[in-house]
Write a protein that holds these residues in place. Sequence first.
Motif, PDB file in Angstrom:
ATOM      1  N   ALA A  75       0.691  -1.245   0.110  1.00 15.74           N
ATOM      2  CA  ALA A  75      -0.010  -0.038   0.017  1.00 15.74           C
ATOM      3  C   ALA A  75       0.903   1.202   0.044  1.00 15.74           C
ATOM      4  O   ALA A  75       0.607   2.175  -0.715  1.00 15.74           O
ATOM      5  CB  ALA A  75      -1.083   0.030   1.245  1.00 15.74           C
TER       6      ALA A  75
ATOM      7  N   MET B 142       2.127   1.758  -3.540  1.00 12.12           N
ATOM      8  CA  MET B 142       1.299   2.315  -4.289  1.00 12.12           C
ATOM      9  C   MET B 142       0.958   3.788  -4.132  1.00 12.12           C
ATOM     10  O   MET B 142       0.969   4.588  -4.840  1.00 12.12           O
ATOM     11  CB  MET B 142      -0.180   1.604  -4.050  1.00 12.12           C
TER      12      MET B 142
ATOM     13  N   ALA C  91      -5.365   3.287  -1.586  1.00  8.74           N
ATOM     14  CA  ALA C  91      -3.974   2.726  -1.168  1.00  8.74           C
ATOM     15  C   ALA C  91      -3.805   3.393   0.306  1.00  8.74           C
ATOM     16  O   ALA C  91      -3.623   2.488   1.274  1.00  8.74           O
ATOM     17  CB  ALA C  91      -2.943   3.434  -1.939  1.00  8.74           C
TER      18      ALA C  91
END
Length: 357
Positions: free
Chosen positions: A61, A64, A77
């Motif tokens: 995450a 991203m 994200a």
Amino acid sequence: MFEHLNEVLTHYEELMAGLSDPAVSSDQKRFRAMMKEQAELQPLVECYRLFQAAGQDEADARTMLDTERDEELRALAKEELSDARRRREELSGRLKLLLLPKDPNDEKNIVLEIRAGVGGDEAALFAASLFRMYQHYADTHGWRVEIDSLNENGIGGFKEVIATISGRGAYSRLKYESGVHRVQRVPETESGGRIHTSTASVAVMPEAEEVDVQIDMNDIRIDVMRASGNGGQCVNTTDSAVRLTHMPSGIVIYSQTEKSQLQNKEKAFRLLRSKLYGLELTRRQSEEAEARRSQIGTGDRSEKIRTYNFPQGRVTDHRIRLTLYKIDQIINGELDEVLDALIAADQAEKLSRMEEH
């Protein structure tokens, strides 16, 4: 911590590989020992794998978020990052609890001993109430209760009762019950309506096996005699009752509940082993408590741990300052709320000590 967890994970994978090895499965003793170890490690390993997965989700995450320019994807994200951090934090707490040293006695049966204290007949009636409370609690858990010794006062009270409670986890739940229990209520025999205070002492000891306690037979005096009281046709006709005296400690065990002298002797030795084991555990726990000033009791039966106040309908556990206005439910065996709070306080204390080191 993580170095240790990685070692545990490696060992667990080796265990799993070993269990599928035909050479291991053909050796039943070794196979059972490995199965037991695998079952004990499984909750910790599963929790650690979930923790690792949450860590990977957090890293993905974050990557991203660093690289993505699309606002919708960035919002997704951020949400995933927050969720992964929350899961990781929760799992970290669970891991710490799972890493706490296990009490080797937790899965054992217990020997429960309740003695009336200050208060005469009212104390004996309270002792009987406490015994029924534990009996009902045991019933809800599917545990078996067997009375080993009982001394009644003639009006439904117990001067002393010793019982064995058999069932998985009995000691892990009830080990916090040792100490002085106090009751405040108006006795049925009291015409003036005055509140009396009475006490009963409770001792909870793990049932000891022969490997736990070695008894030198030179330290034991064995007396046999005729059983007394209700007990069928054999009473007062055969020398079936057994009294053991352990001379170094002064402990005396009397057993007459079984029909044969051999059965009573076996039961008396079982109770003696548990008493000696309980004394040793109390000594060790007292030493540890002195060193750390534990808020959870030492298991010493002279320590006042709980008050049952009937006029106010409350039960107060003095060790963790917990007060519940549920006296009828608790005295009828609904102990889980009290015991869960005691276990949580004990775990919190152990965690703080682990983090200090």
